[in-house]
Structure formats: C-alpha cells, structure tokens
Write an enzyme that holds these catalytic residues in place. Structure first.
Site, short mmCIF file in Angstrom:
data_model
loop_
_atom_site.label_atom_id
_atom_site.label_comp_id
_atom_site.label_asym_id
_atom_site.label_seq_id
_atom_site.Cartn_x
_atom_site.Cartn_y
_atom_site.Cartn_z
N LYS A 20 -139.39 -39.92 -59.89
CA LYS A 20 -139.54 -38.47 -59.71
C LYS A 20 -139.06 -37.72 -60.97
O LYS A 20 -138.37 -38.29 -61.82
CB LYS A 20 -138.77 -38.06 -58.46
CG LYS A 20 -139.38 -38.63 -57.15
CD LYS A 20 -138.57 -38.21 -55.93
CE LYS A 20 -139.21 -38.66 -54.62
NZ LYS A 20 -138.39 -38.26 -53.44
N TYR A 60 -147.57 -35.62 -49.64
CA TYR A 60 -146.52 -35.35 -48.66
C TYR A 60 -147.03 -34.60 -47.43
O TYR A 60 -146.27 -33.91 -46.77
CB TYR A 60 -145.38 -34.57 -49.32
CG TYR A 60 -144.46 -35.42 -50.17
CD1 TYR A 60 -143.75 -36.50 -49.63
CD2 TYR A 60 -144.25 -35.12 -51.52
CE1 TYR A 60 -142.89 -37.27 -50.40
CE2 TYR A 60 -143.38 -35.89 -52.30
CZ TYR A 60 -142.70 -36.95 -51.73
OH TYR A 60 -141.84 -37.71 -52.50
N ASN A 123 -133.55 -37.21 -55.32
CA ASN A 123 -133.27 -38.62 -55.01
C ASN A 123 -134.07 -39.63 -55.84
O ASN A 123 -134.28 -40.76 -55.43
CB ASN A 123 -133.35 -38.87 -53.50
CG ASN A 123 -134.74 -38.64 -52.94
OD1 ASN A 123 -135.67 -38.31 -53.67
ND2 ASN A 123 -134.88 -38.84 -51.64
N HIS A 126 -139.63 -42.45 -55.25
CA HIS A 126 -140.41 -42.53 -54.00
C HIS A 126 -140.90 -43.95 -53.79
O HIS A 126 -141.25 -44.63 -54.76
CB HIS A 126 -141.64 -41.61 -54.08
CG HIS A 126 -142.65 -41.90 -53.00
ND1 HIS A 126 -142.54 -41.39 -51.73
CD2 HIS A 126 -143.75 -42.70 -52.99
CE1 HIS A 126 -143.54 -41.85 -50.98
NE2 HIS A 126 -144.30 -42.64 -51.73
N GLU A 137 -151.66 -44.20 -50.81
CA GLU A 137 -151.03 -43.48 -51.92
C GLU A 137 -151.52 -44.01 -53.27
O GLU A 137 -151.73 -43.23 -54.21
CB GLU A 137 -149.50 -43.58 -51.79
CG GLU A 137 -149.00 -42.79 -50.58
CD GLU A 137 -147.53 -43.04 -50.23
OE1 GLU A 137 -146.84 -43.77 -50.99
OE2 GLU A 137 -147.08 -42.51 -49.20
N1 UDP Z 1 -136.56 -34.40 -48.57
C1 UDP Z 1 -135.78 -33.26 -48.74
N2 UDP Z 1 -134.98 -32.85 -47.71
C2 UDP Z 1 -134.93 -33.52 -46.52
C3 UDP Z 1 -135.72 -34.66 -46.36
C4 UDP Z 1 -136.52 -35.08 -47.40
O1 UDP Z 1 -135.81 -32.64 -49.80
O2 UDP Z 1 -134.17 -33.11 -45.63
C5 UDP Z 1 -137.41 -34.86 -49.68
C6 UDP Z 1 -136.80 -36.04 -50.45
O3 UDP Z 1 -137.17 -35.91 -51.83
C7 UDP Z 1 -137.50 -37.23 -49.83
C8 UDP Z 1 -138.90 -36.64 -49.59
O4 UDP Z 1 -138.65 -35.31 -49.17
O5 UDP Z 1 -137.50 -38.35 -50.67
C9 UDP Z 1 -139.73 -37.35 -48.55
O6 UDP Z 1 -139.00 -37.42 -47.35
P1 UDP Z 1 -138.98 -38.77 -46.49
O7 UDP Z 1 -138.33 -38.47 -45.19
O8 UDP Z 1 -140.35 -39.35 -46.45
O9 UDP Z 1 -137.97 -39.70 -47.34
P2 UDP Z 1 -138.23 -41.01 -48.24
O10 UDP Z 1 -139.37 -41.77 -47.61
O11 UDP Z 1 -138.53 -40.53 -49.63
O12 UDP Z 1 -136.93 -41.76 -48.19
MG MG Z 2 -141.29 -41.10 -47.04
#
Ligand code: UDP
Ligand code: MG
Length: 160
Positions: A20, A60, A123, A126, A137
């Site tokens: 990211k 997303y 974080n 991805h 994807e």
């Molecule tokens: N995210 C965020 N706030 C939240 C949850 C998710 O900003 O409360 C963002 C974060 O960058 C995350 C992405 O949205 O990686 C996608 O969310 P997901 O639940 O799919 O998490 P991941 O699969 O990336 O662990």
């Molecule tokens: Mg996810």
C-alpha cells in the site's frame, strides 16, 4: 481416506498482494516482497502503479457501506502501490498469515503488519481473502500480458 480433500489441499492457488502507499513512502517495498519470496511462493506479476479511484472502489466494493470507505479509497489512491500476483499451493491462507491481523496492534510479531505497522488505516499491505477473490483481484489489477508463467529453479527444493 478422503482422497478428494487431499487433492484439494494440493491445488495451486493465486493471490493478489499489494504494497500500500504508506509502505512505498516508508521504503518498505523490498522488505515486504522478500517475506513472500523467502517463504517460497512464486511471483507471477509485479508493477509499481498509481491506482485510479474507480479501480480502488471496485477492488474494495464489498466495503462500500462501511463508514471508513471514503478514507480507505483516499488512502489507497494517495500514492503509488506495488501490485503483485503470487502463486502456490495454499498461497491464499498462508499469505494472510504472513500479513497478520487487519489491526497491526493485534497482529502477531513476526507478521508483516505485526512488525511494520501500528494502525488499521495504515496497515502497509493487502492480501486476497479467498482463492476466488485472488483470481478476481489479479484480473482486476493486471492486464493480459503482464503476468509471467515460469518455473523457478528452486522448485524441486521447495516441494518433494
Ligand atoms: N480498514 C480501515 N478501517 C477498518 C477496517 C478496515 O481503514 O475499520 C481498511 C484497512 O486498510 C484494511 C482494508 O480497509 O486493510 C480492508 O479491510 P478488510 O476488513 O478487508 O481487512 P484486510 O483483509 O485488509 O485485513
Ligand atoms: Mg480484506
């Protein structure tokens, strides 16, 4: 003895991994790529890319109703990302383990997020959450001709 289960465990999968914008800005591209490379998965696609807003929204789309969605789209489009396709038996779940929990403060030490990040909104990486989404994807982020099929020299030293 459940031969169909054994067969499905040997299935080669693909996953979409993305470094990211925060990690690109922080100089963590090599560190993050190396986690997957050292593990023994096969890199089949790699590019530095400025993500258009529409692509971020499509990627997303399942999170569209979430309150953090606009900030998430701003984050992902805030600078270049590194798009990667990785292939291997069990690569989808294994990559999620290497990445660690969504909230970096909850992510175990030794994982990418556990070692390199402190907040969910930054974080660093991805990873696809299922083999189906891995395919979806990769098709979304890569054009035909951008992926390479090749046989790593180390293949027989990674799997018997
Ligand atoms: N995210 C965020 N706030 C939240 C949850 C998710 O900003 O409360 C963002 C974060 O960058 C995350 C992405 O949205 O990686 C996608 O969310 P997901 O639940 O799919 O998490 P991941 O699969 O990336 O662990
Ligand atoms: Mg996810």
């Amino acid at each position: 003895f459940l031969p169909h289960l054994v067969a499905s465990m040997e299935q080669v999968e693909e996953t979409y991994i993305m470094v990211k914008p925060d990690a690109v800005q922080r100089g963590l591209v090599g560190e993050i790529i190396s986690r997957f490379e050292k593990k023994g998965f096969k890199l089949t696609g790699l590019k530095l890319f400025e993500c258009p807003k529409e692509l971020a929204e499509e990627h997303y789309k399942d999170l569209k109703s979430k309150s953090f969605f606009p900030k998430l789209i701003d984050y992902i489009t805030s600078g270049p990302v590194v798009c990667m396709a990785w292939e291997g038996v069990g690569v989808v779940a294994s990559a999620r383990k290497l990445i660690g929990s969504t909230d970096p403060l909850q992510a175990d030490p030794g994982t990418i997020r556990g070692d390199l990040a402190v907040q969910t909104g930054r974080n660093v990486v991805h990873g696809s959450d299922s083999p189906e989404n891995g395919k979806r994807e990769i098709a979304l982020w890569f054009k035909e001709g951008e992926l390479c099929q090749w046989t790593p020299a180390q293949a027989p030293w990674l799997r018997e």
